[in-house]
Design a protein around this motif. Structure first.
Motif, mmCIF file in Angstrom:
data_model
loop_
_atom_site.group_PDB
_atom_site.id
_atom_site.type_symbol
_atom_site.label_atom_id
_atom_site.label_comp_id
_atom_site.label_asym_id
_atom_site.label_seq_id
_atom_site.Cartn_x
_atom_site.Cartn_y
_atom_site.Cartn_z
ATOM 1 N N ARG A 69 -5.228 -12.087 -1.841
ATOM 2 C CA ARG A 69 -5.600 -10.931 -2.637
ATOM 3 C C ARG A 69 -5.977 -9.941 -1.563
ATOM 4 O O ARG A 69 -5.759 -8.737 -1.391
ATOM 5 N N LEU A 70 -7.083 -10.443 -0.602
ATOM 6 C CA LEU A 70 -7.330 -9.637 0.659
ATOM 7 C C LEU A 70 -6.134 -9.466 1.582
ATOM 8 O O LEU A 70 -6.124 -8.269 2.033
ATOM 9 N N ARG A 71 -5.415 -10.280 1.875
ATOM 10 C CA ARG A 71 -4.425 -9.992 2.671
ATOM 11 C C ARG A 71 -3.486 -9.074 2.314
ATOM 12 O O ARG A 71 -3.141 -8.259 3.192
ATOM 13 N N VAL A 72 -3.213 -8.654 1.145
ATOM 14 C CA VAL A 72 -2.404 -7.761 0.690
ATOM 15 C C VAL A 72 -3.036 -6.554 0.682
ATOM 16 O O VAL A 72 -2.512 -5.521 0.808
ATOM 17 N N ALA A 73 -4.374 -6.538 0.519
ATOM 18 C CA ALA A 73 -5.135 -5.194 0.510
ATOM 19 C C ALA A 73 -5.327 -4.891 2.040
ATOM 20 O O ALA A 73 -5.270 -3.470 2.332
ATOM 21 N N LEU A 74 -5.421 -5.626 2.900
ATOM 22 C CA LEU A 74 -5.324 -5.179 4.314
ATOM 23 C C LEU A 74 -3.981 -5.058 5.102
ATOM 24 O O LEU A 74 -4.144 -4.227 6.132
ATOM 25 N N MET A 75 -3.052 -5.791 4.833
ATOM 26 C CA MET A 75 -1.676 -6.009 5.465
ATOM 27 C C MET A 75 -0.791 -5.004 4.812
ATOM 28 O O MET A 75 0.300 -4.860 5.370
ATOM 29 N N TYR A 76 -0.928 -4.519 3.704
ATOM 30 C CA TYR A 76 0.197 -3.965 2.816
ATOM 31 C C TYR A 76 0.664 -2.711 3.696
ATOM 32 O O TYR A 76 -0.521 -1.816 4.209
ATOM 33 N N GLU A 77 1.643 -2.510 3.992
ATOM 34 C CA GLU A 77 2.433 -1.382 4.963
ATOM 35 C C GLU A 77 1.655 -0.039 4.549
ATOM 36 O O GLU A 77 1.268 0.690 5.349
ATOM 37 N N ASN A 78 1.473 0.303 3.385
ATOM 38 C CA ASN A 78 0.955 1.795 2.761
ATOM 39 C C ASN A 78 -0.395 1.878 2.852
ATOM 40 O O ASN A 78 -1.036 2.832 2.431
ATOM 41 N N VAL A 79 -0.972 0.794 3.148
ATOM 42 C CA VAL A 79 -2.583 0.837 2.907
ATOM 43 C C VAL A 79 -2.885 1.408 4.332
ATOM 44 O O VAL A 79 -2.782 0.867 5.157
ATOM 45 N N THR A 80 -3.705 2.526 4.080
ATOM 46 C CA THR A 80 -4.206 3.348 5.421
ATOM 47 C C THR A 80 -5.525 3.563 5.064
ATOM 48 O O THR A 80 -6.165 4.159 6.141
#
Length: 328
Positions: free
Chosen positions: A276-287
């Motif tokens: 869950r944290l990996r998605v929050a940190l590494m998702y392309e559109n997360v800025t």
């Protein structure tokens, strides 16, 4: 002689993965040191050089010849330490014992703290990473984007800092893309600065991986192991450990990226929270890392592992009495 030849390969030929042939009849120590002095004078005129030899026992580690292996390592390191322009530091997961105190300028037999990378200094020294706008003039949204960008650079640069220094093709491509993205900040309006920050954050995206290294102590390291109990927990080398202070004592943990690349077969919820944290940190559109999602994911991951380990979650040691009990 081995140390001299190795340094020449590193500094002259930029060879970082090479096997040196042994010399059965090496020159005398004084002859080698004279050659090393000349070499450093040519390579670093009027300079002082710090040579860090990590995992130094891997220079020569033969189980059937432990005394000879130690003598080889001792000779290599004392020869290097005797060069006036050089300060030699050797480290290992166990206390070094090959270099006698009289054979070096100062032998430290305790742990050395590795300072964390100062991303602001790196940005100042690497022209392509400079951002053409003053952070002091950023509005609130831009300050949040700037914080996220600095976080991503802090995580990414220690892994590839050597590649940036050598200007490898991959590092050169990253620097060029970063510089192009940052140029939008040269526009006179605030919108250009905001878009430039978002694009730079995307260029510095954290690298994901589909594989995870098993570590039965991953959950314990996530929660922090008391410094005085680490020897009871870890029987082998663990890479990238971090010493943190929880306000009362020192605890041993690991860097965020190391924790995100582990799986713990003894704590299944560790992997759920990690993903869950990996998605929050590494998702392309997360800025924006200062938004709720990454912080919520980090809290949920930690509290879930606490609950799995202890069977409950305690927020205070002595919870306050309820209002009804206080009246009676």
């Amino acid at each position: 002689f081995f140390m001299y030849e190795g340094l020449k390969l590193l500094l002259d030929a930029n060879l970082y993965d090479h096997i040196l042939d042994s010399d059965g009849n090496p020159p005398k120590k004084t002859v080698t040191q004279s050659a090393m002095i000349d070499f450093f004078n040519r390579t670093f005129p009027n300079g002082k050089v710090l040579v860090h030899i990590d995992e130094h026992r891997k220079m020569c580690m033969k189980d059937d010849m432990p005394a000879q292996s130690a003598a080889f390592r001792r000779g290599a390191m004392t020869t290097l330490a005797g060069v006036p322009q050089v300060t030699a530091v050797s480290t290992y997961t166990a206390i070094p014992d090959e270099v006698p105190p009289e054979g070096s300028s100062e032998v430290c037999r305790g742990p050395l703290v590795k300072p964390w990378l100062d991303v602001d200094d790196v940005v100042k020294d690497v022209d392509e990473l400079s951002f053409p706008a003053d952070p002091e003039a950023f509005n609130r949204e831009q300050q949040r984007l700037w914080s996220t960008l600095r976080f991503r650079l802090v995580v990414a640069l220690p892994i590839g800092l050597q590649k940036v220094h050598e200007r490898t093709p991959g590092a050169t491509r990253f620097l060029r893309e970063f510089q192009i993205a940052a140029q939008q900040a040269l526009t006179a309006n605030s919108t250009g600065v905001t878009q430039a920050l978002k694009d730079c954050v995307r260029v510095a995206a954290l690298q994901d991986s589909a594989s995870f290294d098993p570590n039965p102590n991953a959950a314990r390291l996530l929660l922090g192991v008391p410094d005085n109990k680490q020897n009871d927990v870890f029987t082998r080398q663990v890479a990238d450990l971090v010493i943190a202070n929880n306000g009362k004592s020192d605890v041993v943990t690991a860097s965020l990226m190391t924790l995100l690349y582990w799986k713990d077969p003894t704590c299944l919820v560790y992997g759920t929270g990690r993903d869950r944290l990996r998605v929050a940190l590494m998702y392309e559109n997360v800025t924006d890392y200062l938004s709720a999602t990454p912080l919520e994911a980090a809290y949920a991951w930690t509290l879930s592992c606490f609950s799995a380990r202890d069977g409950e979650i305690k927020f205070t040691k002595n919870p306050p009495t309820s209002r009804s009990n206080a009246r009676t």
